[in-house]
Design an enzyme around this catalytic site. Sequence first.
Site, PDB file in Angstrom:
ATOM      1  CG  HIS A   1     -10.512  -6.616   7.971  1.00 56.74           C
ATOM      2  ND1 HIS A   1      -9.512  -7.091   8.767  1.00 56.74           N
ATOM      3  CD2 HIS A   1     -10.115  -6.854   6.693  1.00 56.74           C
ATOM      4  CE1 HIS A   1      -8.555  -7.606   8.009  1.00 56.74           C
ATOM      5  NE2 HIS A   1      -8.890  -7.471   6.755  1.00 56.74           N
TER       6      HIS A   1
ATOM      7  CD  GLU B   1      -1.578  -2.420   1.607  1.00 61.66           C
ATOM      8  OE1 GLU B   1      -0.454  -2.505   2.154  1.00 61.66           O
ATOM      9  OE2 GLU B   1      -2.319  -3.394   1.433  1.00 61.66           O
TER      10      GLU B   1
HETATM   11  C1  LIG Z   1      -2.316  -4.193   4.770  1.00 61.69           C
HETATM   12  C2  LIG Z   1      -3.277  -5.128   4.145  1.00 61.69           C
HETATM   13  N1  LIG Z   1      -3.454  -5.091   2.810  1.00 61.69           N
HETATM   14  C3  LIG Z   1      -4.322  -5.916   2.216  1.00 61.69           C
HETATM   15  C4  LIG Z   1      -5.042  -6.820   2.938  1.00 61.69           C
HETATM   16  C5  LIG Z   1      -6.073  -7.719   2.275  1.00 61.69           C
HETATM   17  N2  LIG Z   1      -5.539  -9.081   2.189  1.00 61.69           N
HETATM   18  C6  LIG Z   1      -5.782  -9.994   3.133  1.00 61.69           C
HETATM   19  S1  LIG Z   1      -4.988 -11.412   2.852  1.00 61.69           S
HETATM   20  C7  LIG Z   1      -4.336 -10.836   1.428  1.00 61.69           C
HETATM   21  C8  LIG Z   1      -3.454 -11.709   0.596  1.00 61.69           C
HETATM   22  C9  LIG Z   1      -2.246 -12.146   1.329  1.00 61.69           C
HETATM   23  O1  LIG Z   1      -1.486 -12.964   0.521  1.00 61.69           O
HETATM   24  P1  LIG Z   1      -0.296 -13.791   1.125  1.00 61.69           P
HETATM   25  O2  LIG Z   1       0.542 -12.921   1.972  1.00 61.69           O
HETATM   26  O3  LIG Z   1       0.375 -14.498   0.011  1.00 61.69           O
HETATM   27  O4  LIG Z   1      -0.996 -14.824   2.110  1.00 61.69           O
HETATM   28  P2  LIG Z   1      -1.999 -16.023   1.739  1.00 61.69           P
HETATM   29  O5  LIG Z   1      -3.372 -15.451   1.762  1.00 61.69           O
HETATM   30  O6  LIG Z   1      -1.637 -16.549   0.426  1.00 61.69           O
HETATM   31  O7  LIG Z   1      -1.819 -17.012   2.830  1.00 61.69           O
HETATM   32  C10 LIG Z   1      -4.731  -9.532   1.197  1.00 61.69           C
HETATM   33  C11 LIG Z   1      -4.346  -8.710   0.042  1.00 61.69           C
HETATM   34  C12 LIG Z   1      -4.825  -6.833   4.334  1.00 61.69           C
HETATM   35  N3  LIG Z   1      -5.519  -7.658   5.126  1.00 61.69           N
HETATM   36  N4  LIG Z   1      -3.934  -6.002   4.899  1.00 61.69           N
END
Ligand SMILES: Cc1ncc(C[n+]2csc(CCOP(=O)(O)OP(=O)(O)O)c2C)c(N)n1
Lengths: 321, 342
Positions: free
Chosen positions: B140, B71
């Site tokens: 959230h 972000e």
């Molecule tokens: C700061 C922030 N940005 C975006 C999100 C929304 N979000 C939640 S999980 C996720 C994906 C995370 O991907 P990864 O780190 O690869 O973990 P995975 O879900 O694959 O276990 C996103 C974009 C968030 N919760 N916090």
Amino acid sequence: MQIPREVLLRSYRAMRTIRDFEERLHVEFATGEIPGFVHLYCGEEASGVGVCSHLKDTDTIASTHRGHGHCIAKGVGVDGMMAEIYGRSTGVCRGKGGSMHIADLSLGMLGANGIVGGGPPLICGAALSHKVLKDGGVAVAFYGDGASNEGTTLESLNLASVWNLPAVFVVEDNGYGEATASSYACAGTQKDRAAGFGIPYFECDGTDFFAVHETAGEAIAHARAGKGPAMVHVHLSRWYGHFEGDAMTYRANGEVAKERAEQDCLKKFREKVTEISLLDSASLDEIDASVRDEIEQAVIKAKAAPLPEPEALMQDVYVSY
Amino acid sequence: MSKKSFRQAINEALRQEMRRDPRVILMGEDVAGGQGGSADNPDAWGGVLGVTKGLYTEFGAERVFDTPISEASYIGAAAGAAATGLRPVAELMFVDFIGSCLDQVMNQAAKFRYMFGGKARTPLVIRAMYGAGFSAAAQHSQALYPLFTHIPGLKVVIPSSPYEAKGLLIEAIRDDDPVIFLENKVMYDDEEDVPDDSYTIPFGEANLTREGDDVTIVAFGRMVNFANQAADRLEKEGITCTVIDPRTTSPLDTGTILDCVAETGRLVIVDESSPRCNMATDVAALVAEEAFDALKAPIRRVTPPHTPVPFASVLENLYMPDPARIEAAVKSVMGYKAKQEA
Ligand SMILES: Cc1ncc(C[n+]2csc(CCOP(=O)(O)OP(=O)(O)O)c2C)c(N)n1
Ligand SMILES: [Mg+2]
């Protein structure tokens, strides 16, 4: 390296517990009874368990939104977790946190996390505590391929290296952050990122408990010995959508089915231990049956547990109230 | 004119502005979704709740950018692009994630114009979801609009319905200042008649959703609907309310608020954000200072308590303002009058 029988049994039990816990949540979520967001760890069990098999209650981990597996691997009880996910007062966080915020500091579990990239800086702090307090502990940050692109993560690699912290960065690379592939979102390689900060890099197949156990063991020993941080890059696949309700229209048909058939960490574990007679099938079957019962009981208890009392709303905003 | 959901209204505003002005671009996490995925489906999500669905298909990779989960860099990039010729609409997903990138909004985008002596224009829109009611828990569910309202240089928009959302978003995109556009996540499926053609709703002009004689209710975002529900019920008991939807908290239509309070003499403010230093305190201070003589009763604020948003639905329901609490607040200010006259 010979893994003690008792560690093998405990690890298998933890992996089976995570699997059954998550598969059951998948079913229960569909009934509409579980509020909020739920992110399942199915398919990734060997990573959390392989890493945590080297940790004591006095070591610290930080987890992610996909945190149930890390909690179970670190010893958080399934009754309290299930009750938390159902929003009950008997939950580990008294129903105030839910799936994304399960934590138990008495077990060195610094929390699942709703903020991607939230964990790595906290783990620098936990590692600093271990170092300053000289308690011999290490701190482990689990984070995803997606989270590896957060500034907080990259800054933490630098900080841990600059301060020579007993911190281990476990990148759980399941190929996707939500609907976006890591091949699109991650420039360079995790290996080069580690090297860029002077951090030793290890990698392993996250569907093979033995590979994770061995690799994480080296990384954790490095950190515990006071040699500074290490990175472990774990290659994985997630079997369900990003969250419950995601139809995974970004993944090829049959991809997950193939992984389930060929890369199931539980199947692989069973094959390996029985083939070389480390454990016999009967003791694994016994664990399977006992876990099945434990999860069933956890759901029954959670559903029957009381909801939080209205007073809980105003409690624990601060230590004093 | 046709019935459209809040989600469709926002999608249509983005689509029409992107058609109209090639400098309008879109970026955010999974605003298309599916990039690099094994299914070769690069418009797989259209945002985490499907609000931007189809925009990648229409405008392509030249104008719709999926971002890494970074972000600070992409919100900052949107600010930088805005200052240098583009008109970016960046999606932050949940407004809670502002924690990961606040510097780029607060110290960069918001201040360019002033710090640079009026020489910069930063036509940036940051869209994000806010609000409790989804059992999405403490990280959230926040309603952080007071945080942005506090920062000079930012404009802050909180649409209360699909019609409002479309007109206000088009206005936001055409505005030359940085605009924070906050969408209540439980409203995406709300429907109403929304014109098919594009239209704008000016900032800083409040909307009166109803007019009455007894009490003025100022409400923000989703709370406007709650205030209207409360007012419907109160009307049956002979109490009539004016309900003000300020639409934007910055700029704030102080004139309309003061005029209405001058007529009714009583004020209830309904704000979904944490109660300290929020919009309710801001409006209360305004009225206490500028319309003291008109007041027949103390100002009442209906807000959540000063706590994080709890997960369990029973607690979240207690946390949230609702029509019943608004009704009670209105009755209490009416009751105060009765006591005075007795
Ligand atoms: C700061 C922030 N940005 C975006 C999100 C929304 N979000 C939640 S999980 C996720 C994906 C995370 O991907 P990864 O780190 O690869 O973990 P995975 O879900 O694959 O276990 C996103 C974009 C968030 N919760 N916090
Ligand atoms: Mg991932």
